[in-house]
Write an enzyme that holds these catalytic residues in place. Structure first.
Site, PDB file in Angstrom:
ATOM      1  N   ASP A  86       0.819  -1.217   0.000  1.00 43.78           N
ATOM      2  CA  ASP A  86       0.000   0.000   0.000  1.00 43.78           C
ATOM      3  C   ASP A  86       0.849   1.262   0.000  1.00 43.78           C
ATOM      4  O   ASP A  86       0.657   2.148  -0.825  1.00 43.78           O
ATOM      5  CB  ASP A  86      -0.915   0.045   1.241  1.00 43.78           C
TER       6      ASP A  86
ATOM      7  N   ARG B 100       0.135   4.541  17.097  1.00 46.73           N
ATOM      8  CA  ARG B 100      -0.284   5.507  16.077  1.00 46.73           C
ATOM      9  C   ARG B 100      -0.076   6.979  16.459  1.00 46.73           C
ATOM     10  O   ARG B 100       0.388   7.765  15.645  1.00 46.73           O
ATOM     11  CB  ARG B 100      -1.741   5.264  15.655  1.00 46.73           C
TER      12      ARG B 100
ATOM     13  N   ASP C 268      -7.166   3.295  12.705  1.00 49.68           N
ATOM     14  CA  ASP C 268      -5.878   3.973  12.582  1.00 49.68           C
ATOM     15  C   ASP C 268      -6.017   5.347  11.939  1.00 49.68           C
ATOM     16  O   ASP C 268      -5.312   6.287  12.304  1.00 49.68           O
ATOM     17  CB  ASP C 268      -4.900   3.093  11.794  1.00 49.68           C
TER      18      ASP C 268
ATOM     19  N   SER D  85      -3.887  -9.135   6.995  1.00 52.88           N
ATOM     20  CA  SER D  85      -3.375  -7.793   7.216  1.00 52.88           C
ATOM     21  C   SER D  85      -2.731  -7.754   8.602  1.00 52.88           C
ATOM     22  O   SER D  85      -3.378  -8.044   9.607  1.00 52.88           O
ATOM     23  CB  SER D  85      -4.532  -6.793   7.119  1.00 52.88           C
TER      24      SER D  85
HETATM   25  N1  ARG Z   1      -7.863  -3.703  15.939  1.00 51.55           N
HETATM   26  C1  ARG Z   1      -6.634  -3.163  16.407  1.00 51.55           C
HETATM   27  C2  ARG Z   1      -6.746  -1.669  16.585  1.00 51.55           C
HETATM   28  O1  ARG Z   1      -7.595  -1.056  16.033  1.00 51.55           O
HETATM   29  C3  ARG Z   1      -5.482  -3.535  15.506  1.00 51.55           C
HETATM   30  C4  ARG Z   1      -5.502  -2.850  14.188  1.00 51.55           C
HETATM   31  C5  ARG Z   1      -4.362  -3.249  13.339  1.00 51.55           C
HETATM   32  N2  ARG Z   1      -4.143  -2.273  12.320  1.00 51.55           N
HETATM   33  C6  ARG Z   1      -3.950  -2.565  11.067  1.00 51.55           C
HETATM   34  N3  ARG Z   1      -3.770  -1.587  10.255  1.00 51.55           N
HETATM   35  N4  ARG Z   1      -3.966  -3.791  10.620  1.00 51.55           N
HETATM   36  O2  ARG Z   1      -5.971  -1.103  17.297  1.00 51.55           O
END
Ligand code: ARG
Length: 433
Positions: free
Chosen positions: A45, A126, A155, A206
């Site tokens: 990506d 993040r 995110d 992912s």
């Molecule tokens: N569900 C978790 C969160 O929102 C993990 C997310 C993982 N992020 C990703 N871009 N795959 O914090």
């Protein structure tokens, strides 16, 4: 964008065809984008993005890769890849110490688990990525921060909100949210532009990871009705294959933070790594979780959180020993609130700051040692000691002891149960008419 386009009273024929107004002030209009700091991972990506931003906006791109302790990233390779794809600068920032000191440490003091389970490693990372991106944008005279989040996840919330908070002069673009390319189109774009895809595309899930944990989403595990196949786990040994012997870890805490392992003082990053290794060997830290995203979606994640599982378990146990029952009861509620705010990316919310003040103050006495037994997927506390423990062997013993007057108990019980007894009699009287 013309505001008149959204104004039902407008009669201007020209505005009828203009694009809808941006939905947020921090989103960049194409003409505002000249130099972009891209949060770059080296994956498909963000690699496609690196090219796409140059083409689409005719903008320069500074690639920024941040090391939060993701276990198997080759940062030199990522750095070079960005240069090869045309970045005007490519930076790798080792932010592991800052991550542990300013993000993981407060989470430990708050026993942070979103909705009582997920230890928040992505959510903690993040805001730091966003903060560093703002700093780098200012240093490099960039006008825009770009990231690879989709429009369905948490995110985007965490990164957009922090950039808009810390650097109101900067704009944000999130190409995946707007470009409308599917996976196949992205791969086609990559091939057309000489972007290597082979290894990244082969991955069925992912993934996001850092030193506090690893998540897998999508693919067959997207459906919560499916059991996770073994290929999901890349960190933690499946418990059935873990050794047949118990491994003990003795973790020393000072003011609520882990400082030693089996008596040896360690730097925080090193300590977390060693705990993770021991937990991974013993199948500890696998979590199969349903959670509620900020944007309303309910999703299934498979988490591998070896270090967090052991350290959070030990920390909470020590709090139970040194805090009063009242403190522990209130703290459990505030811990959940802390986790909620962190999950939602509200890192600069003053309520979180106030909660941190409470977490710090209440953790000042969380000193001592906790031994955890690791065995085939479980982490069970077996010993705890503290100079501040409210436990007193002499008081708790069944033997006769002069300092606790058992004769005083009946009088206490009479008063303690007073209102409940009265209420019971009254309700009995009412139901008998
Ligand atoms: N569900 C978790 C969160 O929102 C993990 C997310 C993982 N992020 C990703 N871009 N795959 O914090």
């Amino acid at each position: 964008m013309s505001r008149a386009a959204n104004d039902p009273g407008s009669t201007s024929a020209v505005t009828e065809f203009s694009a809808p107004a941006a939905t947020a002030h921090y989103l960049a209009e194409p003409h505002e984008v000249h130099k972009v700091v891209l949060l770059y991972s080296g994956g498909l990506d963000t690699s496609v993005m690196l090219k796409w931003i140059q083409d689409h906006y005719e903008a320069e791109v500074v690639a920024l890769c941040i090391n939060l302790g993701q276990p198997d990233d080759d940062f030199d390779e990522v750095k070079q890849k960005a240069i090869d794809l045309g970045a005007v600068a490519s930076l790798v920032v080792d932010a592991r110490e800052e991550f542990v000191r300013d993000y993981v440490a407060p989470a430990i003091k708050a026993n942070a688990r979103y909705q009582g389970s997920y230890p928040l490693f992505t959510a903690l990372g993040r805001p730091l990525l966003a903060k560093i991106a703002c700093d780098v944008a200012r240093e490099h005279g960039a006008d825009t921060v770009a990231h690879g989040c989709t429009g369905k996840g948490n995110d985007q919330v965490r990164i957009d909100a922090v950039v808009a908070t810390l650097a109101p002069e900067l704009k944000v673009i999130a190409p995946v949210r707007e470009w409308g390319m599917g996976r196949d189109e992205e791969i086609a774009y990559a091939k057309e532009h000489g972007i290597p895809v082979s290894t990244t595309v082969a991955r069925p899930y992912s993934i996001d990871d850092n030193l506090w944990g690893r998540s897998s989403e999508g693919g067959v595990i997207e459906d919560p009705a499916n059991a996770p196949p073994d290929d999901v786990y890349e960190l933690v040994t499946p418990p059935t294959r873990a050794p047949d012997v118990v491994e003990e870890l003795r973790i020393g805490f000072r003011e609520g933070l882990p400082v030693s392992l089996d008596g040896e003082e360690l730097e925080p990053v090193e300590l977390i790594g060693r705990v993770a290794d021991a937990a991974c060997r013993n199948g500890v830290g696998i979590l199969d979780n349903i959670e509620d995203r900020v944007v309303g979606l309910k999703v299934r994640d498979i988490y591998e959180v070896p270090a967090a599982e052991v350290i959070l378990t030990a920390h909470k146990e020590l709090e139970k020993l040194v805090m009063t029952g009242r403190e522990n009861a209130l703290k459990a509620e505030l811990d959940l609130l802390w986790a909620q705010l962190a999950y939602e990316g509200l890192w600069y919310e003053p309520l979180l700051d106030s909660l941190n003040a409470f977490m710090n103050r209440s953790n000042e006495k969380v000193d001592g040692e906790v031994t955890v037994r690791l065995y085939k997927g479980s982490a069970v506390v077996s010993q705890r000691t503290s100079p501040n423990g409210l436990y007193d062997q002499a008081l708790a013993t069944f033997d006769a002891d002069p300092t606790f007057s058992q004769n005083a108990s009946p009088g206490f019980i009479e008063l303690f149960s007073l209102q409940s007894r009265m209420a019971h009699q009254i309700s009995k009287g009412r139901s008998q008419g």
